[in-house]
Design an enzyme around this catalytic site. Structure first.
Site, mmCIF file in Angstrom:
data_model
loop_
_atom_site.group_PDB
_atom_site.id
_atom_site.type_symbol
_atom_site.label_atom_id
_atom_site.label_comp_id
_atom_site.label_asym_id
_atom_site.label_seq_id
_atom_site.Cartn_x
_atom_site.Cartn_y
_atom_site.Cartn_z
ATOM 1 N N SER A 94 0.721 -1.237 0.106
ATOM 2 C CA SER A 94 0.067 0.159 0.111
ATOM 3 C C SER A 94 0.787 1.443 0.074
ATOM 4 O O SER A 94 0.194 2.418 -0.075
ATOM 5 C CB SER A 94 -0.892 -0.019 1.265
ATOM 6 N N GLU A 124 7.649 -11.388 -1.727
ATOM 7 C CA GLU A 124 6.396 -12.021 -1.396
ATOM 8 C C GLU A 124 5.979 -13.049 -2.124
ATOM 9 O O GLU A 124 5.142 -14.045 -1.681
ATOM 10 C CB GLU A 124 5.536 -10.492 -1.337
ATOM 11 N N HIS A 174 28.829 4.522 -5.440
ATOM 12 C CA HIS A 174 29.515 5.121 -4.335
ATOM 13 C C HIS A 174 29.783 4.298 -2.992
ATOM 14 O O HIS A 174 30.245 4.744 -2.258
ATOM 15 C CB HIS A 174 29.128 6.634 -3.965
ATOM 16 N N LYS A 191 1.658 -9.760 11.897
ATOM 17 C CA LYS A 191 0.352 -8.939 12.271
ATOM 18 C C LYS A 191 -0.575 -9.644 13.362
ATOM 19 O O LYS A 191 -0.964 -8.968 14.384
ATOM 20 C CB LYS A 191 -0.668 -8.780 10.970
HETATM 21 O O1 PA5 Z 1 1.976 -7.108 0.237
HETATM 22 C C1 PA5 Z 1 1.268 -7.241 1.394
HETATM 23 O O2 PA5 Z 1 0.501 -8.163 1.763
HETATM 24 C C2 PA5 Z 1 1.972 -6.224 2.490
HETATM 25 O O3 PA5 Z 1 3.232 -5.486 1.869
HETATM 26 C C3 PA5 Z 1 0.553 -5.338 2.952
HETATM 27 O O4 PA5 Z 1 0.615 -4.435 1.815
HETATM 28 C C4 PA5 Z 1 1.278 -4.449 4.117
HETATM 29 O O5 PA5 Z 1 1.397 -5.452 5.108
HETATM 30 C C5 PA5 Z 1 0.130 -3.464 4.346
HETATM 31 O O6 PA5 Z 1 -0.973 -3.886 4.586
HETATM 32 P P1 PA5 Z 1 -2.083 -3.087 3.915
HETATM 33 O O7 PA5 Z 1 -1.876 -3.090 2.378
HETATM 34 O O8 PA5 Z 1 -3.282 -4.147 4.177
HETATM 35 O O9 PA5 Z 1 -2.200 -1.813 4.584
#
Ligand code: PA5
Length: 354
Positions: free
Chosen positions: A59, A238, A254, A347
């Site tokens: 996000s 991911e 650098h 989380k």
């Molecule tokens: O790709 C992912 O799942 C994470 O990088 C999330 O985007 C991140 O943990 C933040 O969560 P959200 O996008 O629900 O705010």
């Protein structure tokens, strides 16, 4: 179990969260994201001095896309905030986008609270969750985006509404044509990168095969491909659940470039991917060439060029290639690209401690 990248049925069976389908639909997602930004009523203020995008992970990267894209178009600076707190200068003259796909990310909720306390103008972009609820209670405009995909598969929903809102606020112009250009170009590219296209004709599958058992290090360039390098790193992490690192020219010349002498066994597993764009500074182009000669004995090297009719389309062309390559890299290791159990675990653990 390792998947043959040309076995489309097996690729789809492995992909429990529909990541391949979401990637295929990215052109339509971009068009829809533009429309969604036309909905919420907006405040009639026009004298902001800064713009801040607050969010995390999938996000937040839209904020970086905006920062680079708007650098020569927006009259105010853009800052991306990936934290619980806000920088001291944020005040009534700051326009804030609070972006969270789930709407439940604690850092973003905390920063949202701080933005409200400081009297900033906030626009939320979310599927709902706690952020959606709080914004509705506070009378804050919300761009409501569809739920059901992974945040990193929602890069259209999480970035393009900001262009729409900024145009509606009179801060950017000509954005609809930009978005249309991105969608049209991605429609062309999905025929090359999508799962139905066999590896012999598919640059994304070829790139994944090249990266198997290697450590991808992605080098972009400041002002052009920097966010793409960061995005590729995140997608290899991911989707493929693999380590990856990124940096940018000229900064890496650098420091990072010095670190190619040892340990040889580790360096031999590194594959450098250099992202190039026609707008790269000519001296940066020269740096890429000279750097290649310096490191080519130590590590592998691939150059990838952006394509497309506009700067934004070119950025998305590279994002798209990285998205597909990272999903194919997952498949080569028999890994489901969708779920990110490590992030979910973190989380959940954090949620146990208020
Ligand atoms: O790709 C992912 O799942 C994470 O990088 C999330 O985007 C991140 O943990 C933040 O969560 P959200 O996008 O629900 O705010």
């Amino acid at each position: 179990m390792r998947i043959d990248l040309d076995n489309v049925k097996a690729l789809r069976e492995l992909d429990s969260a529909g990541m391949l389908e979401a990637a295929w639909n990215l052109p339509e997602q971009c068009a829809q994201a533009w429309s969604l930004a036309q909905d919420p009523p907006l405040p009639q203020i026009a004298d902001w001095r800064h713009l801040l995008v607050t969010g995390l992970g999938g996000s937040a990267i839209g904020g970086d896309l905006l920062r680079v894209f708007a650098a020569d178009k927006l009259g105010i600076p853009v800052l991306v905030n990936r934290d619980y707190t806000l920088p001291w200068f944020v005040n009534r003259e700051t326009l804030v986008f609070a972006v969270s796909y789930s709407g439940n990310t604690e850092e973003t909720l905390s920063a949202y609270g701080a933005a409200r306390e400081r009297g900033t103008t906030v626009v939320a972009i979310t599927t709902g969750g706690e952020l959606g609820r709080r914004a509705a209670d506070d009378g804050v405009p919300v761009v409501r985006i569809p739920t059901g995909i992974q945040p990193r598969a929602a890069t259209g929903y999480l970035f393009i509404p900001m262009l729409g809102i900024l145009e509606r606020l009179g801060l950017l112009f000509g954005m609809e044509a930009e978005v249309t250009g991105v969608s049209a170009h991605l429609r062309e590219l999905r025929g090359r990168y999508g799962p139905e296209t066999p590896a012999r004709d598919n640059p994304a599958k070829q790139l994944a095969a090249n990266l198997q058992h290697r450590l991808p290090v992605i080098w972009g360039a400041t002002g052009t491909t920097e966010v793409v390098a960061q995005r590729w790193k995140g997608q290899f992490n991911e989707n493929a659940k693999a380590p990856a690192y990124w940096n940018v020219f000229p900064e890496l010349n650098h420091n990072e470039v010095v670190g190619f002498e040892q340990p040889e066994d580790l360096l031999g597993r590194i594959w450098l991917i250099v992202l190039r764009d026609e707008q790269d500074h000519p001296r940066v182009r020269l740096r890429m060439k000279v750097t290649r000669e310096m490191v080519k004995k130590a590590a592998g090297w691939t150059e990838v060029d952006s394509s497309g009719p506009t700067g934004l389309a070119r950025v998305y062309s590279l994002i798209y290639l990285g998205d597909y390559a990272s999903m194919y890299l997952a498949a080569l290791a028999g890994i489901d690209p969708g779920p990110v159990q490590v992030i979910d675990f973190l989380k959940n653990e954090l949620a146990k401690h208020e």
